[in-house]
Scaffold this active site. Structure first.
Site, PDB file in Angstrom:
ATOM      1  CB  CYS A 155      21.888 -10.887  34.170  1.00 48.31           C
ATOM      2  SG  CYS A 155      20.763 -11.195  35.559  1.00 48.31           S
ATOM      3  CB  CYS A 159      13.340  -8.634  35.614  1.00 53.21           C
ATOM      4  SG  CYS A 159      14.082  -9.427  34.189  1.00 53.21           S
TER       5      CYS A 159
HETATM    6  O1  PYC Z   1      18.029  -8.856  33.643  1.00 57.17           O
HETATM    7  O2  PYC Z   1      17.759  -8.783  35.816  1.00 57.17           O
HETATM    8  C1  PYC Z   1      17.720  -9.371  34.742  1.00 57.17           C
HETATM    9  C2  PYC Z   1      17.266 -10.786  34.729  1.00 57.17           C
HETATM   10  C3  PYC Z   1      16.967 -11.569  35.800  1.00 57.17           C
HETATM   11  C4  PYC Z   1      16.592 -12.810  35.301  1.00 57.17           C
HETATM   12  C5  PYC Z   1      16.666 -12.750  33.930  1.00 57.17           C
HETATM   13  N1  PYC Z   1      17.084 -11.501  33.596  1.00 57.17           N
END
Ligand code: PYC
Length: 308
Positions: free
Chosen positions: A234, A87
């Site tokens: 993300c 993550c």
């Molecule tokens: O930032 O990799 C990330 C992530 C995955 C799910 C929520 N955030």
């Protein structure tokens, strides 16, 4: 039971780091510890991130002893429905948490995850850069039949989690006003992938869907496995995107890719090539929002959380 946690958010997406009071997963590699977590302590996961203590957006991060002396920490990330390989926003949140606790100073550190070792650097201004696991495009231009939306084409890529990255411009504008519509679209895409038998490597389920405002712009909407959207850009999704851009000849080592979330927060991405593998670097910042002790009382009918 008392569980010491630090909450933070990275570009709006919350992370809850469990410092103590978590299950004893023994020693060994992080993938084995994740298997033990899932098999024997899954209700702890639910207690920490699901309501009434948490929400569908929170990513939990169980801080573990490092599996070997090359790492300063180990971590297992989890959410409202299960576990994450890696993550990106959560790693930036973990770095901010360790800095808040005075456990680290600006400089590099190595962190073991179930999908490999990542490194991170805390910068003097409080930002952090995560050097993610090798990322790659698994399948290019996969066309699926999405109920209510017709045919859509995208790439399947790995960035520490599995992603389907929709090609071209989203049929629904990427704006907070359209969260319900975007969630419905992304969930319909996920169902179409299952119906079509489209998976990541070795049959792995594709549990993250990434939709962009335009082919050449990084404003995105990411639907996470438990049907909540990522408030941050993300980190693993930025990694998957950069792997696809590299595969298409649109991003080279040294180029900067700015990925923007639906909330307007930004990650700055770059890649390095090591032995022909794409290594993503993601820079962003996180802020601590609480340091507290969760109380788990077995007499409470919702002690172990309300399953998502
Ligand atoms: O930032 O990799 C990330 C992530 C995955 C799910 C929520 N955030």
């Amino acid at each position: 039971m008392r569980v010491a946690v630090v909450d933070s958010h990275t570009g709006g997406e919350p992370t809850r780091v469990v410092l103590s009071g978590g299950p004893d997963l023994g020693s060994g590699g992080m993938a084995d510890r994740l298997t033990r977590f899932r098999q024997h302590f899954d209700r702890f996961r639910s207690a920490i991130v699901n309501e009434p203590r948490g929400s569908d957006a929170i990513v939990g991060a169980l801080l573990c002893d490092p599996p070997d002396s090359s790492c300063q920490a180990g971590v297992i990330f989890f959410n409202n429905v299960g576990y994450l390989g890696m993550c990106g926003h959560g790693t930036i949140g973990l770095v901010a948490t360790l800095a808040h606790l005075g456990s680290i100073q600006p400089g590099p550190l190595r962190i073991a995850t179930p999908v490999g070792i990542v490194s991170a650097e805390l910068h003097g201004n409080g930002e952090a850069t995560v050097r993610n696991v090798p990322s790659y495009r698994h399948r290019k231009d996969v066309t699926i039949d999405v109920n209510g939306y017709g045919q859509m084409t995208g790439d399947v890529a790995w960035g520490g989690n599995w992603f389907f990255l929709v090609k071209g411009k989203s049929p629904i504008p990427i704006s907070l006003a359209n969260i319900d519509g975007l969630t419905h679209l992304a969930w319909s895409i996920r169902q179409a992938l299952v119906r079509g038998g489209i998976t990541g490597a070795e049959g792995a389920e594709i549990d993250h869907i990434e939709i962009f405002s335009a082919a050449s712009h990084g404003r995105n909407f990411v639907l996470c496995p438990g049907k909540s959207y990522d408030r941050s850009p993300c980190g693993t999704g930025t990694s998957a995107k950069m792997a696809c851009l590299y595969a298409d000849g649109l991003l080279q080592p040294g180029d900067v890719w700015k990925q923007e979330s639906i909330t307007g927060s930004m990650f700055e991405g770059r890649i390095e090539l090591i032995d022909g593998q794409v290594i993503p670097l993601i820079r962003g910042s996180a802020f601590v929002t609480a340091q507290s002790e969760l109380v788990l009382d077995e007499r409470d009918p919702f002690c172990w959380g309300i399953p998502a």
